[in-house]
Design an enzyme around this catalytic site. Sequence first.
Site, PDB file in Angstrom:
ATOM      1  N   HIS A 275       0.859  -1.192   0.000  1.00  0.00           N
ATOM      2  CA  HIS A 275       0.000   0.000   0.000  1.00  0.00           C
ATOM      3  C   HIS A 275       0.893   1.240   0.000  1.00  0.00           C
ATOM      4  CE1 HIS A 275      -3.349   2.534   0.433  1.00  0.00           C
ATOM      5  NE2 HIS A 275      -3.784   2.233   1.644  1.00  0.00           N
ATOM      6  N   HIS A 326      -2.100  -1.330 -11.678  1.00  0.00           N
ATOM      7  CA  HIS A 326      -2.942  -0.824 -10.601  1.00  0.00           C
ATOM      8  C   HIS A 326      -4.183  -1.697 -10.511  1.00  0.00           C
ATOM      9  CE1 HIS A 326      -5.609   1.899  -8.336  1.00  0.00           C
ATOM     10  NE2 HIS A 326      -4.486   2.336  -7.814  1.00  0.00           N
ATOM     11  N   ASP A 385       2.886   5.735  -7.820  1.00  0.00           N
ATOM     12  CA  ASP A 385       4.087   5.390  -7.056  1.00  0.00           C
ATOM     13  C   ASP A 385       5.337   5.360  -7.924  1.00  0.00           C
ATOM     14  OD1 ASP A 385       2.828   4.939  -4.491  1.00  0.00           O
ATOM     15  OD2 ASP A 385       1.966   3.140  -5.360  1.00  0.00           O
TER      16      ASP A 385
END
Length: 449
Positions: A275, A326, A385
């Site tokens: 996460h 994702h 990210d």
Amino acid sequence: MNIPNAYMDKQAQLLIKNDEVSKELFDEYGVKKGLRDETGAGVLTGLTHVSTIRSFKMVDGVKTPCDGELRYRGYNIFDIVQDAAGKRLIYDEAAYLLLFGDLPSEKELTRYKGVIAELMQLPTNFTRDVIMKAPSEDIMNSMTRSILTLASYDDRKDDLSVPNVLRQSMMLIAVFPMLAVYAYHAHNHYDLDNSMYIHRADPSLTTPENFLRMLRPDMKYTELEAKALDAALLLHMEHGGGNNSTFTTRVVTSAGTDTYSAIAAAMSSLKGNKHGGANLQVMRMMDDIREHISDYNDRDEVAEYVRKIVRKEAYDHKGLVYGMGHAVYSLSDPREVILKRFVEPLAAAKGRTDDLALYRNVEITAPQVIAEERKIYKGVCPNVDFYSGFVYEMLGIPRELFTPLFAIARIVGWSAHRLEELVTMDKIIRPAYRSVAEDREFIPFDQRD
């Protein structure tokens, strides 16, 4: 505690034998592992006004992948960013929107920022007695301890009325940057033996500006740096009710617990590598790629090494290209698209254009390699990210603070969802688990081997 490793290894094997559930049983009973099916579609567990995520659209009655879309309270984040471009920082504006549901007028935003400024202080000697007393390189754990300790200073800790929970939420939004930066300085001084300096927050500044001001010895930062961090925090502020830490917030809130405990639970979820720790995984992977290729601009060489990673022949041998793919988005992650706008000017200003070339070549080649090497059920695109860690690194932010920065942004989304849960729902969230254990005859104690 000095417990023999052999004992733990043996008992762990027993535990694994008795706990393992076969994949076939999940398929047989129609249980979606991770609450998502193979195409990435999630199990519907709630309704929310806070944010909207879109990755598909209906074309002639067919569900068709589209460029990803993220909306805060119905407003497209592209429009929020575009309206403020070059004119103002937007962290506080977006926070107001998520908390209260409407875009603030200039007067409303000024009043909100004034309240946040008043709340931007920790209890007397809190930094010394709580944060400095137990320094740790795990800043998320340090922050969580501080959050729970703050409850001891709140006479209305257990008051679940909306005005009181809103007060607690705004206070945590205001102090999160201090909890993170001061915890890092404690670790930097006591564990790494570097100089100590603690700067107070400036109530006249925004959250991204205060973060950079408190982190740096000289308290200085450029306009570009503040804008880049502002954008990063905006993009990490909220991402639907289904992400792990936000769902945790709603689950714990539904139990009737206090704000501090609910946010501490969310922090514990966020710190996981799957996460909030994902951008650290990207940074470590990029470190490894740098060590094994000679020309960052050679796309073929980059692609060949990425292929080795996917085939589990390189890096951590897990076959994952971190920052790629994702759970929801398939064609593009709108957060990555926006953040990338700040990467090029930052790389030019910081002398990191060669590294930028490497990132771009990984971004281009990884989806192609993954598609060639694996059976995939939807498109693979870079997620937020992929570039966020690179941005933080160019801002001189130590890696220990990458996930805490995520928390500094996401505390707004958690707060909005906690408040919505309190306003809307009156039942504890209690999903069902089906037992697949076989009935067994009890064995009296004196008859066991």
